[in-house]
Write a protein that holds these residues in place. Structure first.
Motif, short mmCIF file in Angstrom:
data_model
loop_
_atom_site.label_atom_id
_atom_site.label_comp_id
_atom_site.label_asym_id
_atom_site.label_seq_id
_atom_site.Cartn_x
_atom_site.Cartn_y
_atom_site.Cartn_z
N LYS A 270 -13.55 -2.68 -7.87
CA LYS A 270 -12.33 -3.35 -7.40
C LYS A 270 -11.18 -2.34 -7.43
O LYS A 270 -11.09 -1.53 -8.36
CB LYS A 270 -11.99 -4.50 -8.35
N VAL A 271 -10.32 -2.42 -6.44
CA VAL A 271 -9.24 -1.43 -6.40
C VAL A 271 -7.98 -2.01 -7.04
O VAL A 271 -7.47 -3.04 -6.60
CB VAL A 271 -8.92 -1.02 -4.94
N PHE A 272 -7.53 -1.35 -8.08
CA PHE A 272 -6.27 -1.78 -8.69
C PHE A 272 -5.61 -0.61 -9.41
O PHE A 272 -6.22 0.45 -9.60
CB PHE A 272 -6.47 -2.96 -9.65
N GLY A 273 -4.37 -0.81 -9.82
CA GLY A 273 -3.64 0.25 -10.51
C GLY A 273 -2.25 -0.22 -10.85
O GLY A 273 -1.97 -1.42 -10.84
N THR A 274 -1.38 0.73 -11.13
CA THR A 274 -0.04 0.40 -11.62
C THR A 274 1.04 1.06 -10.76
O THR A 274 0.85 2.19 -10.31
CB THR A 274 0.08 0.87 -13.08
N THR A 299 -5.89 3.84 3.26
CA THR A 299 -4.89 3.35 4.23
C THR A 299 -5.51 2.18 4.97
O THR A 299 -6.71 2.15 5.22
CB THR A 299 -4.48 4.43 5.28
N GLY A 300 -4.67 1.19 5.27
CA GLY A 300 -5.18 0.00 5.93
C GLY A 300 -5.49 -1.11 4.95
O GLY A 300 -5.57 -2.27 5.31
N ASN A 301 -5.63 -0.75 3.64
CA ASN A 301 -5.87 -1.78 2.61
C ASN A 301 -4.68 -2.72 2.50
O ASN A 301 -3.53 -2.29 2.66
CB ASN A 301 -6.05 -1.12 1.23
N THR A 302 -4.97 -3.98 2.20
CA THR A 302 -3.89 -4.92 1.90
C THR A 302 -3.75 -4.98 0.39
O THR A 302 -4.73 -5.21 -0.32
CB THR A 302 -4.23 -6.32 2.44
N CYS A 309 3.50 -8.38 -1.08
CA CYS A 309 2.24 -7.79 -0.62
C CYS A 309 2.51 -6.90 0.58
O CYS A 309 3.66 -6.76 1.00
CB CYS A 309 1.23 -8.87 -0.29
N GLY A 310 1.50 -6.30 1.14
CA GLY A 310 1.69 -5.45 2.31
C GLY A 310 0.42 -4.70 2.66
O GLY A 310 -0.49 -4.60 1.84
N GLN A 348 -3.20 -4.81 -6.71
CA GLN A 348 -4.62 -5.04 -6.46
C GLN A 348 -4.86 -5.08 -4.97
O GLN A 348 -4.01 -5.56 -4.21
CB GLN A 348 -5.05 -6.39 -7.04
N VAL A 349 -6.02 -4.60 -4.54
CA VAL A 349 -6.37 -4.69 -3.12
C VAL A 349 -7.07 -6.02 -2.90
O VAL A 349 -7.92 -6.43 -3.70
CB VAL A 349 -7.28 -3.51 -2.71
N VAL A 350 -6.66 -6.73 -1.85
CA VAL A 350 -7.33 -8.00 -1.52
C VAL A 350 -7.92 -7.87 -0.11
O VAL A 350 -7.49 -7.02 0.67
CB VAL A 350 -6.34 -9.19 -1.59
N PRO A 351 -8.95 -8.70 0.22
CA PRO A 351 -9.66 -8.51 1.48
C PRO A 351 -8.80 -8.66 2.74
O PRO A 351 -9.04 -7.97 3.73
CB PRO A 351 -10.74 -9.60 1.45
#
Ligand code: GDP
Length: 591
Positions: A270-274, A299-302, A309-310, A348-351
């Motif tokens: 899972k992609v996450f961070g601070t 790039t392109g990840n939400t 968000c973005g 966090q990256v969401v789908p």
């Protein structure tokens, strides 16, 4: 006479001193007197004084090595990202570069050291030698990558910790060899210890003629950071940031320490961070520096972060070079986030964007319902946790007016530790309670105690916001008694003030026999007859007490609402002027 060596701590009571040498306390007191020190049996003497007594009794005194005891339990929050990593498939975790942050007293050379390390080790050719600061950078040493957070200062570190997001694996504590341990050095040690982050000491400015490394090492030992060359656990590296000396040794130490730590992540998870820092750029919109802590950001990840968000439009590394993906421990500057997120917030990256909006709506709803988990730290709450067996440690931060009071108060507090329940004074310092103390308390879930000091307004506001309890005392035994009661679960509930309303005095009527009546207009809320009231003039409180009568158009009333006029008289107080402000409030015992 052959001398036996004997270990003493940096401070020792006369009683202990005598006991350790199997001498009578009277004998010790006599020796002290003959050396011009008047001390009773319970009084503390410092190491040098103890050493003099020891030598007269045929001992050679050495400073006791301070054990770096880890407190019984982590009083701070477990960072959210660590919890998330714990839920990753263990077999997929691989080593990632260590993340290092630099702390230390002002002017001890943090910025110079960060710049020196960066210039000496970063291949900046690719970006045409332009070095831009994005809040973090990476260097390579012996083929291994190290990430440095380059916003030095405790504010950033503690803001991140207060959000439960502490991103650093290792702290480099910069201490100037010509200046030694200073208040912010102690504060930094407290922060790092409370966060359970290992410390490497960079003993900076060794090039200076007045550098005194041994003296500083002794000071560090007194703070529990015993140099490894003195059989302690702390690596102390002499450096000169200015002359770029010792830089490799520091990097070497970082790699050494990181080998003993569990610095792992799953690049395919899972992609996450601070969030490290973020601001708005007029031309490009929100620019945020993110530290990837797990997975691979592309790039392109939400991404979803806090209440915004973005979709990531572009990513740049710390050299300003465009990149398409970023692995764990990589700091990355991104464009595309909707609003500026606060430093320390988890991303966090969401789908999909649709999913992001759904999560945000849920977050907003639960916030409205007050479902947000409160982190309020009050003595009563902590005690409930003691009883439930959730915590076995009471973390305290102490601010006092004079240096001489620090040690005795800390000792008295420590003596309250009983059995399983430990008092842990994380930080004790002189001075008023400031925002940074509240930050430390928030990050460590500690109670803030003040003795003969005050808390400034900014600190009070932050404490209110973060739910931190500040307790001020001017009698030592009251403070000790309170903590003791808290440990025994007998503490009177803390009280807090709930505002009811405010009113402004528009006219003043002096009526013989009755006294002064203030003709007022209720500005906010309402005035209640049986609530408490205070009178303020130019911000200064002149009266704090009860209302003796409250009238609305000649009628005695119980309350008068906003926008209405009324006549108020104050119990036992007549000095009322036009323009004075009345504040009506009640005292509530907080749960
Ligand atoms: P910071 O407040 O901790 O970030 O400290 P700075 O990096 O701004 O340094 C404070 C001052 O100390 C500056 O004037 C530096 O040039 C100086 N300084 C930093 N490192 C060294 C060093 O190794 N030796 C000497 N002599 N001066 C240093």
């Amino acid at each position: 006479m052959s001398e036996k060596t004997i270990e003493f701590p940096s401070q020792i009571t006369v009683r202990d001193l005598a006991q350790r040498m199997e001498a009578s306390p009277i004998q010790v007191i006599k020796i002290l007197m003959s050396n011009g020190v008047m001390a009773n049996i319970n009084q503390q003497v410092d190491f040098d004084t103890a050493a003099v007594v020891a030598s007269e009794l045929g001992f050679e005194a050495v400073l006791e090595s301070v054990k770096e005891t880890a407190p019984a339990e982590d009083p701070g929050k477990v960072p959210l990202w660590r919890e998330l990593i714990d839920s990753e498939d263990k077999s997929k975790l691989i080593n990632r570069p260590p993340v290092v942050t630099i702390l230390g007293h002002v002017d001890h050379g943090k910025t110079t050291l960060l710049d020196a390390i960066r210039h000496a080790n970063v291949a900046s050719g690719e970006a045409g030698g332009i070095t831009q600061h994005i809040g973090a950078y990476q260097v390579e040493h012996k083929g291994k990558v190290i990430t440095f957070l380059d916003t030095p200062g405790h504010a950033a570190f503690s803001a991140m910790r207060a959000r439960g997001a502490q991103g650093a694996d290792i702290v480099i504590l910069v201490v100037a060899a010509d200046d030694g341990v200073m208040p912010q050095t102690r504060e930094a040690i407290a922060h790092a210890k409370a966060a359970r982050v290992p410390i490497i000491v960079a003993l900076n400015k060794i090039d200076r003629a007045d550098a005194n490394p041994d003296f500083v090492k002794r000071q560090l030992s007194e703070q529990g950071l015993v140099p490894d060359e003195w059989d302690g656990n702390t690596i102390v590296v002499p450096v000169s940031a200015k002359q770029k000396k010792g830089l490799d040794d520091i990097l070497e130490a970082v790699l050494l320490v990181s080998e003993s730590l569990d610095i792992k992540a799953n690049p395919h998870g899972k992609v996450f961070g601070t969030v490290i820092e973020a601001q708005v750029d007029k031309a490009r919109g929100v620019i945020a520096t993110l530290l990837v802590q797990n997975g691979t950001l592309q790039t392109g990840n939400t991404v979803i972060v806090g209440d915004t968000c973005g979709k990531i439009r572009a990513m740049y590394d710390f050299n300003g070079k465009t990149v398409k993906s970023a692995f764990p421990s990589t700091p990355i500057q991104v464009l595309g986030i909707g609003n500026v997120p606060p430093a320390g917030e988890l991303f966090q990256v969401v789908p999909s964007e649709k999913e992001a909006r759904l999560i945000l709506a849920e977050r907003a709803a639960s916030k409205e319902n007050g479902a947000e988990t409160s982190t309020r730290t009050s003595l009563e709450k902590l005690f409930e946790k003691f009883q439930a067996g959730e915590v076995r440690e009471l973390p305290l931060i102490l601010k006092v007016d004079v240096q001489g009071s620090v040690e005795p108060i800390v000792n008295s507090l420590n003596e309250l530790s009983q059995g399983e329940i430990k008092i842990n004074v994380i930080h004790a310092e002189t001075g008023n309670i400031s925002e940074s103390d509240v930050m430390l308390a928030a990050a460590s879930r500690a109670i803030l105690l003040g003795f003969n000091v005050s808390a400034d307004q900014a600190a009070r506001n932050l404490a209110e916001q973060e739910g931190i309890s500040i307790r001020l005392y001017n009698i030592i035994y009251r403070m000790i008694e309170d903590i003791e009661k808290a440990l025994k679960g007998m503490l009177e509930p803390e009280t807090r003030e709930i505002p009811v309303g405010t009113a402004q005095v528009r006219a003043v009527f002096k009526i013989s026999k009755v006294g002064t009546i203030a003709g007022c207009r209720v500005l906010t809320g309402e005035l209640r007859r049986n609530a408490r009231i205070r009178l303020l003039r130019e911000g200064e409180t002149l009266f704090d007490g009860e209302i003796s009568s409250l009238k609305h158009e000649k009628d005695d009333v119980k309350e008068v609402r906003q926008g209405f006029e009324c006549g108020v008289s104050l119990k036992g107080y007549n000095d009322i002027n036009e323009g004075d402000l009345l504040e009506n409030y009640i005292i509530e015992k907080s749960a």
